[in-house]
Design an enzyme around this catalytic site. Structure first.
Site, PDB file in Angstrom:
ATOM      1  N   SER A 157      -2.983 107.922  62.413  1.00 31.25           N
ATOM      2  CA  SER A 157      -1.806 107.465  63.144  1.00 31.25           C
ATOM      3  C   SER A 157      -1.131 108.634  63.852  1.00 31.25           C
ATOM      4  CB  SER A 157      -0.846 106.760  62.183  1.00 31.25           C
ATOM      5  OG  SER A 157       0.208 106.152  62.879  1.00 31.25           O
ATOM      6  N   ASP A 222      -4.294  95.649  64.636  1.00 33.92           N
ATOM      7  CA  ASP A 222      -3.229  96.626  64.402  1.00 33.92           C
ATOM      8  C   ASP A 222      -1.987  96.220  65.200  1.00 33.92           C
ATOM      9  OD1 ASP A 222      -1.592  98.928  64.282  1.00 33.92           O
ATOM     10  OD2 ASP A 222      -3.357 100.214  63.988  1.00 33.92           O
ATOM     11  N   HIS A 251      -2.690  98.274  60.459  1.00 31.96           N
ATOM     12  CA  HIS A 251      -2.429  99.703  60.612  1.00 31.96           C
ATOM     13  C   HIS A 251      -2.556 100.488  59.312  1.00 31.96           C
ATOM     14  CE1 HIS A 251      -1.096 103.074  63.008  1.00 31.96           C
ATOM     15  NE2 HIS A 251      -0.164 103.373  62.124  1.00 31.96           N
TER      16      HIS A 251
END
Length: 390
Positions: A157, A222, A251
């Site tokens: 991320s 996501d 995610h």
């Protein structure tokens, strides 16, 4: 202007857990240099039963902050992973996952908290994360003697930002893994087509300068960082490795899917093999230059076939000259028949062997995936952000 931009971006980009999920305690035993050894305490999921294989460290950055890092040692490892975790998490929450990855991938692994995360001092900013990862990498080199060519950078991320920034400055880096990466900070908020000066983590502009194999992992569902980010980054890679698009993955749950650890294992194996091949030929073969659509056993099969072909040609050269044209024609005809027969036999054998080996590998990894599911590797209570969060 740059400081103002960084401060504004930090308000949108960083969400350190509050309060931190762990505390640091000094042990009675002393580390090198006379300082007390550290351990993590009061963290849900932090188990100190294997402390001899885990070092807890405080590293000073070039900006004067002190960031906390953990180093997991695997005696069977030849590679070291430097893991930059995602948002709304700290080392206490990542501890179990790091331990499992080090064990099952057979790698050494270092994770660290950004400035302002966990028990690290300072404030989280884009520039601070760049010096944070530099401090962790410098520790790997100086304290543990890790070579650049044995390092895999792993960015999850928002961690894809410092990961790619460091990767552009390490020409001998072994590989990069991007897990639910962002194309840039602004592109998370709005799907812009160009890069603006006030954007942060301009990964989309940095990825073409990475000169090592890159694996991209992203969930198709996501809802924090769109799947399109992972696809755009993969398309711009110089050395593409077969990406992992986790169907239905979000995610913060990709570690729960069996194909996650299966694909990582396959990638680590290919990277380890590429080192031996590079030592011989000076370059990585098609295992990493193109997206992998075949498994390693097929490369072995192809090699053995090439050896048989070379042997056959060598034998043909040693045959005595024919005494007549008719005899040469008859010999050539019979050779052609033998060649067609050999090809018809060899081809199904290769397919059969490949299928059996692939099935065994899949069953083995799927069993591991079931175990991953049962222990719950992803113990991060993923932040449920607004549209502005990364």
């Amino acid at each position: 202007m740059g400081a103002v931009t960084s401060t504004m971006a930090a308000k949108f980009a960083f969400f350190p857990p509050s309060p931190p999920s762990y505390e640091l305690e000094e042990e009675d035993e002393e580390a090198e240099g006379g300082a007390k050894k550290l351990r993590m305490a009061a963290a849900a999921g932090v188990h100190n039963s294997n402390r001899e294989y885990v070092d807890v460290l405080k590293l000073e950055t070039k900006r004067g902050n002190h960031v906390v890092a953990v180093y997991f040692k695997n005696p069977a490892a030849s590679l070291t992973v430097l893991y930059s975790h995602g948002n709304a998490a700290d080392l206490g929450q990542m501890y179990d996952l790091f331990c499992e990855l080090s064990l099952h991938l057979r790698v050494n692994l270092m994770g660290y908290d950004y400035s302002g995360y966990g028990q690290s001092t300072g404030k989280p900013t884009e520039q601070n994360t760049y010096v944070d990862i530099e401090a962790a990498y410098r520790c790997l080199e100086e304290k543990y003697g890790v070579k650049e060519e044995d390092v895999i950078l792993y960015g999850q991320s928002v961690g894809s930002g410092p990961t790619l920034d460091l990767a552009t400055r390490l020409p001998k880096l072994r590989a990069v893994v991007l897990h639910s990466p962002i194309a840039s900070g602004l592109r998370v908020i709005y799907p812009v087509k160009r890069t603006y000066w006030f954007d942060i983590y301009k990964n989309i502009d940095k990825i073409p300068f990475i000169n090592c194999p890159v694996l991209v992992i992203h969930g198709t569902d996501d809802d924090v960082v769109s799947w399109s980010h992972g696809k755009q980054l993969w398309e711009r890679c110089k050395e593409k490795y077969e990406p992992l698009w986790v169907k239905g993955g979000n995610h913060c749950d990709l570690e729960l899917y069996p194909q996650y650890i299966k694909h990582l294992k396959k990638f680590i194996s290919a990277i380890e093999k590429s080192s031996r091949l590079r030592n011989v030929s000076g370059s990585i073969v098609d295992q990493t230059e193109d997206p992998r659509k075949s498994t390693d056993f097929r490369e072995v099969a192809r090699s053995s076939i090439d050896q048989r072909e070379t042997s056959r040609l060598s034998a043909d050269k040693k045959e005595k000259p024919r005494l007549s044209t008719d005899r040469r024609e008859k010999s050539r005809s019979s050779t052609d028949r033998r060649e067609r027969s050999r090809k018809s036999v060899d081809h199904p054998e290769r397919e059969s062997n490949g299928s059996d080996q692939h099935e065994k590998a899949r069953n083995s990894i799927d069993r591991f995936g079931d175990m991953i599911r049962s222990v719950g590797l992803c113990n991060i209570d993923c932040f449920k952000p607004t549209a502005t969060a990364i």
